[in-house]
Design an enzyme around this catalytic site. Structure first.
Site, PDB file in Angstrom:
ATOM      1  N   CYS A  40     -27.315  16.453  -7.393  1.00 46.19           N
ATOM      2  CA  CYS A  40     -26.182  17.372  -7.579  1.00 46.19           C
ATOM      3  C   CYS A  40     -26.497  18.234  -8.803  1.00 46.19           C
ATOM      4  CB  CYS A  40     -24.900  16.576  -7.762  1.00 46.19           C
ATOM      5  SG  CYS A  40     -24.582  15.508  -6.338  1.00 46.19           S
ATOM      6  N   GLU A  81     -26.241   2.603 -18.143  1.00 45.28           N
ATOM      7  CA  GLU A  81     -25.125   2.801 -19.042  1.00 45.28           C
ATOM      8  C   GLU A  81     -23.826   2.327 -18.403  1.00 45.28           C
ATOM      9  OE1 GLU A  81     -26.948   6.319 -21.804  1.00 45.28           O
ATOM     10  OE2 GLU A  81     -25.550   6.925 -20.262  1.00 45.28           O
ATOM     11  N   CYS A  90     -17.937  11.481 -17.962  1.00 45.41           N
ATOM     12  CA  CYS A  90     -18.341  11.566 -16.564  1.00 45.41           C
ATOM     13  C   CYS A  90     -19.532  12.487 -16.364  1.00 45.41           C
ATOM     14  CB  CYS A  90     -17.180  12.159 -15.792  1.00 45.41           C
ATOM     15  SG  CYS A  90     -16.707  11.165 -14.424  1.00 45.41           S
TER      16      CYS A  90
HETATM   17  N1  SAH Z   1     -22.681   9.151  -7.285  1.00 44.05           N
HETATM   18  C1  SAH Z   1     -21.289   8.971  -7.196  1.00 44.05           C
HETATM   19  C2  SAH Z   1     -20.682   8.284  -8.383  1.00 44.05           C
HETATM   20  C3  SAH Z   1     -21.156   8.670  -9.776  1.00 44.05           C
HETATM   21  S1  SAH Z   1     -20.688  10.239 -10.413  1.00 44.05           S
HETATM   22  C4  SAH Z   1     -20.603  10.285  -6.943  1.00 44.05           C
HETATM   23  O1  SAH Z   1     -21.248  11.318  -7.047  1.00 44.05           O
HETATM   24  O2  SAH Z   1     -19.428  10.265  -6.583  1.00 44.05           O
HETATM   25  C5  SAH Z   1     -18.989  10.081 -10.894  1.00 44.05           C
HETATM   26  C6  SAH Z   1     -18.245  11.410 -10.890  1.00 44.05           C
HETATM   27  O3  SAH Z   1     -18.641  12.251 -11.972  1.00 44.05           O
HETATM   28  C7  SAH Z   1     -18.501  12.216  -9.625  1.00 44.05           C
HETATM   29  O4  SAH Z   1     -17.331  12.784  -9.126  1.00 44.05           O
HETATM   30  C8  SAH Z   1     -19.428  13.277 -10.142  1.00 44.05           C
HETATM   31  O5  SAH Z   1     -19.443  14.375  -9.285  1.00 44.05           O
HETATM   32  C9  SAH Z   1     -18.841  13.564 -11.499  1.00 44.05           C
HETATM   33  N2  SAH Z   1     -19.734  14.297 -12.384  1.00 44.05           N
HETATM   34  C10 SAH Z   1     -21.081  14.307 -12.388  1.00 44.05           C
HETATM   35  N3  SAH Z   1     -21.555  15.118 -13.378  1.00 44.05           N
HETATM   36  C11 SAH Z   1     -20.478  15.620 -14.007  1.00 44.05           C
HETATM   37  C12 SAH Z   1     -20.305  16.493 -15.132  1.00 44.05           C
HETATM   38  N4  SAH Z   1     -21.347  16.974 -15.790  1.00 44.05           N
HETATM   39  N5  SAH Z   1     -19.049  16.808 -15.514  1.00 44.05           N
HETATM   40  C13 SAH Z   1     -17.998  16.280 -14.871  1.00 44.05           C
HETATM   41  N6  SAH Z   1     -18.084  15.438 -13.825  1.00 44.05           N
HETATM   42  C14 SAH Z   1     -19.312  15.116 -13.387  1.00 44.05           C
HETATM   43 FE1  SF4 Z   2     -24.622  13.452  -7.426  1.00 45.01          FE
HETATM   44 FE2  SF4 Z   2     -23.207  11.277  -8.089  1.00 45.01          FE
HETATM   45 FE3  SF4 Z   2     -25.907  11.187  -7.956  1.00 45.01          FE
HETATM   46 FE4  SF4 Z   2     -24.722  12.561  -9.921  1.00 45.01          FE
HETATM   47  S1  SF4 Z   2     -24.617  10.348  -9.616  1.00 45.01           S
HETATM   48  S2  SF4 Z   2     -26.492  13.229  -8.667  1.00 45.01           S
HETATM   49  S3  SF4 Z   2     -22.884  13.343  -8.881  1.00 45.01           S
HETATM   50  S4  SF4 Z   2     -24.492  11.575  -6.255  1.00 45.01           S
END
Ligand code: SAH
Ligand code: SF4
Length: 395
Positions: free
Chosen positions: A139, A115, A370
């Protein structure tokens, strides 16, 4: 979150045959492009010039057909077309939110899907791109992290997302036209699916192409890489990419961060802060963005806000703290903090002298916000399983 129907949803199916044995020129560095041309019969003496010409056609003018490369001899164009292709991910669906946010679902080799989200704002247009299909990290608040399927994207597939968006925005200039300074696509954030620092080389090569002044030509200050904290790759990011850095911080104690961002068990908060402290100087950039998702009752207390400031001050890190209201997804184990709580948290940070913008949620109606990204096939698979479970069937 109220799931509303998107304003439009176009479904595009562009039939495409993968020509056997042909090499895709997209995603190659200049050196790799030159080598590929020589290997396939371009005389070495001409290779540098041809590389420059073909590079400009692909990345400055957005040309996909060798026949249109009019400053090359006709016979040479035909020769190129026999051996090479210029290929980017195929758009499968395109949804436009009520607020103008666009979400694309793109198909890449192997039938996987990624996406890409375009977010228009008054003074900029940001493209949120993906670096992997799914994510190996888990996460607990992130929808992508629940996706099983994972594969690294190639450099072609990463820079291809930018080219795809420029196609859709009709933003390729025409030869001879004046340079447009107010670009629709002016910024890139690596905040889509995946952990970019677990796919370092491909992300680096793709971003180098996006920055190249004879092509897409985006300044390194308009590219932000977001990482969950792959500590050993942070110094390398400064040296080899030099873009802005965002860090998924999300918690102020190791105990909580171990749960929210499990990579913390490998590199904890102290190790992460140490790596961050050297980043601005090494990359000659300004502030680091601390991303902080606001989860009701989990990480949103006044004490958390004070601890966050203490961490940043202790290491003297030039920082901006981006507060992200949690975007809920079906089955998520957390709730979004109340607006009052988020404002109170932001205020403590602001009083301590740091910018603390609260991120506006965009494209929620099309699940483009996000952390909501997860491929549609994966979702479909899961819902079939759920349906079977609800019906008491074995899946
Ligand atoms: N993997 C990388 C980049 C992709 S996630 C990282 O974790 O930084 C991009 C951002 O969206 C990150 O800060 C992540 O923690 C946040 N994010 C993930 N799930 C989310 C959610 N459900 N609500 C708000 N932010 C979220
Ligand atoms: Fe964690 Fe970023 Fe991977 Fe989502 S995309 S599981 S926030 S590291």
């Amino acid at each position: 979150m109220s799931p509303k129907a998107p304003i439009t949803q176009d479904v595009m199916t562009i039939p495409r045959k993968l020509p056997e044995g042909k090499v895709n020129l997209v995603g190659l560095t200049r050196d790799q492009l030159r080598e590929a041309l020589i290997e396939h019969g371009t005389p070495e003496k001409q290779a540098k010039m041809r590389t420059g010409q073909i590079w400009q056609w692909i990345y400055q003018w957005g040309v996909r057909d060798f026949a249109e490369m009019t400053n090359l001899a006709k016979a040479y164009r035909a020769q190129l077309a026999e051996r090479f292709v210029i290929e980017i991910p195929e758009v499968v669906t395109r949804q436009v939110s009520e607020d103008g946010t666009r979400k694309y679902l793109c198909r890449i080799a192997g039938g996987h899907e990624v996406e890409v989200v375009y977010i228009p704002e008054e003074d900029r247009g940001t493209l949120c791109i993906s670096s992997q299909v799914g994510c190996t990290l888990t996460c607990s608040f992130c929808h992508t992290g629940t996706q099983k399927l994972v594969r690294n994207l190639t450099a072609a597939e990463i820079v291809g997302q930018v080219m795809m968006a420029r196609d859709d925005l009709e933003e390729w200039p025409t030869p001879g036209a004046p340079k447009d300074e107010t670009r629709l696509l002016s910024n890139i954030v690596l905040m889509g699916m995946g952990e970019p620092l677990y796919n370092f080389e491909n992300v680096r090569d793709a971003m180098k192409i996006a920055m190249d002044p004879e092509g897409i030509s985006l300044s390194r200050r308009r590219i932000t890489l977001s990482t969950s904290g792959v500590v050993p790759e942070i110094a390398r990011t400064a040296e080899e990419i030099g873009c802005l850095l965002a860090i998924s911080f999300h918690a102020t104690t190791d105990e909580t961060r171990d749960v929210l961002v499990p990579i913390n068990k490998r590199w904890n908060i102290e190790e992460l802060l140490e790596a961050l402290a050297s980043y601005p100087k090494a990359s000659n950039s300004e502030r680091i963005t601390f991303e902080y998702v606001m989860l009701d009752g989990v990480n949103d207390s006044d004490e958390d806000a004070h601890r966050l400031i203490d961490h940043i001050k202790r290491y003297n890190i030039p920082a901006k703290i981006n507060l992200i209201p949690f975007n809920e997804w079906p089955g998520a184990p957390y709730k979004r903090s109340s607006n009052n709580r988020i404002r109170a948290f932001a205020n403590i940070i602001y009083q301590a002298g740091y910018a603390s913008p609260i991120r506006k949620t965009r494209g929620e109606d099309i699940m483009a916000a996000c952390g909501q990204l997860k491929s549609a096939t994966e979702r479909a698979r899961k819902s079939r399983k759920q349906i079977a479970a609800e019906a008491g069937l074995q899946s």
